[in-house]
Design a protein around this motif. Structure first.
Motif, PDB file in Angstrom:
ATOM      1  N   LYS A  20     -29.347  -7.983-108.914  1.00 22.59           N
ATOM      2  CA  LYS A  20     -29.112  -6.772-109.298  1.00 22.59           C
ATOM      3  C   LYS A  20     -27.554  -6.538-109.400  1.00 22.59           C
ATOM      4  O   LYS A  20     -26.879  -7.348-108.345  1.00 22.59           O
ATOM      5  CB  LYS A  20     -29.785  -5.542-108.661  1.00 22.59           C
ATOM      6  CG  LYS A  20     -31.141  -5.512-108.819  1.00 22.59           C
ATOM      7  CD  LYS A  20     -31.891  -4.422-108.013  1.00 22.59           C
ATOM      8  CE  LYS A  20     -33.456  -4.543-108.315  1.00 22.59           C
ATOM      9  NZ  LYS A  20     -33.917  -3.166-107.740  1.00 22.59           N
ATOM     10  N   PRO A  21     -26.797  -5.792-110.150  1.00 23.41           N
ATOM     11  CA  PRO A  21     -25.304  -5.800-110.110  1.00 23.41           C
ATOM     12  C   PRO A  21     -24.872  -4.885-108.794  1.00 23.41           C
ATOM     13  O   PRO A  21     -25.316  -3.932-108.166  1.00 23.41           O
ATOM     14  CB  PRO A  21     -25.148  -4.874-111.423  1.00 23.41           C
ATOM     15  CG  PRO A  21     -26.385  -4.229-111.595  1.00 23.41           C
ATOM     16  CD  PRO A  21     -27.339  -5.128-111.076  1.00 23.41           C
ATOM     17  N   ALA A  22     -23.875  -5.614-108.330  1.00 21.48           N
ATOM     18  CA  ALA A  22     -23.084  -5.146-106.863  1.00 21.48           C
ATOM     19  C   ALA A  22     -21.654  -4.650-107.221  1.00 21.48           C
ATOM     20  O   ALA A  22     -21.361  -3.779-106.426  1.00 21.48           O
ATOM     21  CB  ALA A  22     -23.293  -6.466-106.016  1.00 21.48           C
ATOM     22  N   GLN A  23     -20.842  -5.387-107.918  1.00 19.99           N
ATOM     23  CA  GLN A  23     -19.796  -4.912-108.346  1.00 19.99           C
ATOM     24  C   GLN A  23     -19.144  -5.371-109.327  1.00 19.99           C
ATOM     25  O   GLN A  23     -19.442  -6.168-110.341  1.00 19.99           O
ATOM     26  CB  GLN A  23     -18.573  -5.900-107.268  1.00 19.99           C
ATOM     27  CG  GLN A  23     -18.921  -5.671-105.691  1.00 19.99           C
ATOM     28  CD  GLN A  23     -17.987  -6.480-104.962  1.00 19.99           C
ATOM     29  OE1 GLN A  23     -17.459  -7.846-105.302  1.00 19.99           O
ATOM     30  NE2 GLN A  23     -17.669  -6.010-103.728  1.00 19.99           N
ATOM     31  N   MET A  24     -18.076  -4.384-109.798  1.00 18.72           N
ATOM     32  CA  MET A  24     -17.739  -4.626-111.295  1.00 18.72           C
ATOM     33  C   MET A  24     -16.080  -4.209-111.014  1.00 18.72           C
ATOM     34  O   MET A  24     -15.543  -3.619-110.310  1.00 18.72           O
ATOM     35  CB  MET A  24     -18.262  -3.253-112.169  1.00 18.72           C
ATOM     36  CG  MET A  24     -19.471  -3.296-112.635  1.00 18.72           C
ATOM     37  SD  MET A  24     -20.072  -1.863-113.493  1.00 18.72           S
ATOM     38  CE  MET A  24     -18.962  -1.960-115.059  1.00 18.72           C
ATOM     39  N   PHE A  25     -15.493  -5.074-111.943  1.00 18.37           N
ATOM     40  CA  PHE A  25     -13.846  -5.172-111.997  1.00 18.37           C
ATOM     41  C   PHE A  25     -13.160  -5.740-113.197  1.00 18.37           C
ATOM     42  O   PHE A  25     -13.985  -6.446-114.009  1.00 18.37           O
ATOM     43  CB  PHE A  25     -13.356  -5.721-110.896  1.00 18.37           C
ATOM     44  CG  PHE A  25     -13.836  -7.253-110.619  1.00 18.37           C
ATOM     45  CD1 PHE A  25     -12.972  -8.521-111.256  1.00 18.37           C
ATOM     46  CD2 PHE A  25     -14.922  -7.624-109.802  1.00 18.37           C
ATOM     47  CE1 PHE A  25     -13.634  -9.574-111.163  1.00 18.37           C
ATOM     48  CE2 PHE A  25     -15.640  -8.936-109.869  1.00 18.37           C
ATOM     49  CZ  PHE A  25     -14.864 -10.000-110.424  1.00 18.37           C
ATOM     50  N   LYS A  26     -12.270  -5.105-113.601  1.00 18.28           N
ATOM     51  CA  LYS A  26     -11.421  -5.507-114.774  1.00 18.28           C
ATOM     52  C   LYS A  26     -11.117  -6.887-114.744  1.00 18.28           C
ATOM     53  O   LYS A  26     -10.213  -7.233-113.825  1.00 18.28           O
ATOM     54  CB  LYS A  26     -10.621  -4.580-115.046  1.00 18.28           C
ATOM     55  CG  LYS A  26     -10.954  -3.568-116.084  1.00 18.28           C
ATOM     56  CD  LYS A  26     -11.227  -3.973-117.542  1.00 18.28           C
ATOM     57  CE  LYS A  26     -11.392  -2.756-118.513  1.00 18.28           C
ATOM     58  NZ  LYS A  26     -10.374  -2.216-118.717  1.00 18.28           N
ATOM     59  N   GLN A  27     -11.186  -7.780-115.705  1.00 22.35           N
ATOM     60  CA  GLN A  27     -10.756  -8.890-115.685  1.00 22.35           C
ATOM     61  C   GLN A  27     -10.432  -9.621-116.972  1.00 22.35           C
ATOM     62  O   GLN A  27     -11.404  -9.521-117.820  1.00 22.35           O
ATOM     63  CB  GLN A  27     -11.532 -10.220-114.991  1.00 22.35           C
ATOM     64  CG  GLN A  27     -11.029 -11.594-114.849  1.00 22.35           C
ATOM     65  CD  GLN A  27     -11.902 -12.362-113.998  1.00 22.35           C
ATOM     66  OE1 GLN A  27     -12.971 -13.135-114.539  1.00 22.35           O
ATOM     67  NE2 GLN A  27     -11.765 -12.806-112.735  1.00 22.35           N
ATOM     68  N   ALA A  28      -9.055  -9.971-117.293  1.00 22.75           N
ATOM     69  CA  ALA A  28      -8.577 -10.131-118.622  1.00 22.75           C
ATOM     70  C   ALA A  28      -9.086  -9.035-119.682  1.00 22.75           C
ATOM     71  O   ALA A  28      -9.495  -9.384-120.736  1.00 22.75           O
ATOM     72  CB  ALA A  28      -9.218 -11.510-118.966  1.00 22.75           C
ATOM     73  N   GLY A  29      -8.929  -7.703-119.389  1.00 24.38           N
ATOM     74  CA  GLY A  29      -8.993  -6.711-120.087  1.00 24.38           C
ATOM     75  C   GLY A  29     -10.628  -6.511-120.427  1.00 24.38           C
ATOM     76  O   GLY A  29     -10.934  -5.502-120.967  1.00 24.38           O
TER      77      GLY A  29
END
Length: 410
Positions: A20-29
């Motif tokens: 299941k999803p744990a972390q989200m972050f912007k990478q290359a837009g």
């Protein structure tokens, strides 16, 4: 395995919610998502890397960075290796960084590339510091003495997995609730910052005590943008692990408005200033509208206040008023809710009292006067504000200030 330490809490979560999803972050837009299994692999490699560097149980490790996914990963790697995390505000100057590193006895420091120059400037004043780990944004061909990249540390952990895997398992298993987890340096009334010693049990108890006042569901998304060096943001990051939430990391403070719409959080944690700016922005936007739009806005607000008065008294909302509320929601409140992502269920304000103003729930059009909410009481007190609405006041942690308060509204 009883989840009585932060390391055990983390590894239990990776087992329960592996894919299941744990972390989200912007990478290359674009937003990138890591599962709990993937975050666990990173944390394991970093923890093994720390052990390979010679970090023993009870050793302090400093963390100097803006809030980012690697900050939380490093935090749980330190706990897993049996270490003690020492958060440092990224706004601190070199001399203050040196003071905290020396006073805590940290021999390793994690940081982002933006902090490297400050640490190198103070390097000669930190004689015990052995390793500087740059978490992101740094790829020098010949890094300065004692500097290594995040990827290098992870590779060190992978290469030494066979030699240190049993040590890592033993440290996770043997850490107790009353063992030190973190030293948080907070400004004192006089002199340099004072180190507040926080145990694993302190943090686990905070999670347990907050479960009733922070109703969440596994899989919910929250947008984290406060500095993780502050106990309030740290509490939020632990909340994600405790409940299996997806922690989305804002790009920066200037991008919060965009990020809210992009990740559509179910809740946010912030300091009063952010909510006060939102409140002022709502009023300013309404004032800039046409006379007709202003009239509609103020009518909707009056409807919301009327609904709030009925609900706070425990009275049923009359059918005519409920119809007005639905119209007000369609014309005004739904647009404001969409600007917060469209899924926001509640928000927490902490770290200081809210000013005497109003808090607005864009989902229902309810406006709550906060004058009585900023009392700074040291004990938690819950008050039913509306049907399904809860107000909680009380201290949030050792660096929240003498008049810290938290206001939760749904």
């Amino acid at each position: 395995m009883a989840e009585n330490t932060l390391a055990k809490l983390f590894w239990s979560r990776t087992e329960k919610s592996a894919d299941k999803p744990a972390q989200m972050f912007k990478q290359a837009g674009a937003w990138k998502t890591l599962t709990w299994r993937e975050v666990g692999e990173i944390v394991r490699e970093v923890a093994l890397g720390l052990i390979a560097l010679g970090r023993g149980k009870g050793d302090t490790v400093a963390l100097l960075s803006t809030s980012r996914a690697e900050w939380v990963q490093a935090d749980f790697a330190i706990f897993s290796a049996g270490g003690v995390t020492v958060p440092i505000y990224p706004s601190y100057p070199p001399d203050l960084i040196a003071y905290i590193v020396n006073d805590s006895g940290a021999r390793t420091i994690f940081e982002d590339a933006g902090q490297l120059a400050k640490v190198l400037e103070a390097r000669d004043r930190m004689p015990a510091l052995e390793h500087i780990i740059v978490m992101a944004g740094y790829d020098a061909q010949q890094p300065p003495r004692a500097v290594m990249t995040w990827q290098t540390l992870r590779r060190l952990g992978r290469d030494n997995a066979g030699a240190h895997a049993s040590t890592l398992a033993e440290r996770v298993a043997s850490t107790r609730a009353d063992d030190l987890a973190s030293i948080v340096y907070t400004s004192g009334t006089t002199g340099p910052p004072k180190g507040v010693m926080q145990t694993h049990g302190n943090h686990i108890a905070a999670q347990a005590s907050g479960e009733k006042s922070t109703p969440v569901q596994e899989g919910w998304v929250h947008l984290l943008f406060l500095p993780l060096a502050h106990s309030f943001a740290r509490l939020e990051s632990f909340l994600g692990v405790n409940h299996g939430l997806t922690t989305a990391f804002a790009e920066n403070m200037d991008k919060i408005r965009d990020n809210l719409v992009e990740v559509k959080p179910h809740f946010i944690c912030s300091v009063p200033r952010v909510f006060e700016k939102v409140y002022a922005g709502v009023l300013a936007k309404a004032a800039a509208g046409s006379p007709l739009k202003q009239k509609i806005f103020h009518w909707a607000v009056s409807v919301g206040r009327d609904v709030s008065r009925h609900q706070q008294r425990g009275q049923p909302v009359p059918a005519g008023l409920e119809l007005k509320r639905k119209i007000a929601h369609k014309l005004v409140f739904s647009k404001l809710h969409a600007g917060l992502g469209g899924r926001l269920q509640w928000a927490i304000s902490g770290g200081a009292p809210l000013s005497s103003a109003e808090i607005f729930d864009p989902r229902t059009g309810i406006w709550v006067d906060t004058a009585s909410m900023a009392s700074g009481r040291s004990t938690h007190r819950a008050t039913l504000l509306t049907n399904g609405s809860v107000l909680v006041t009380g201290g949030l942690g050792p660096d929240a200030g003498a008049h810290a308060s938290a206001e939760i509204f749904r």
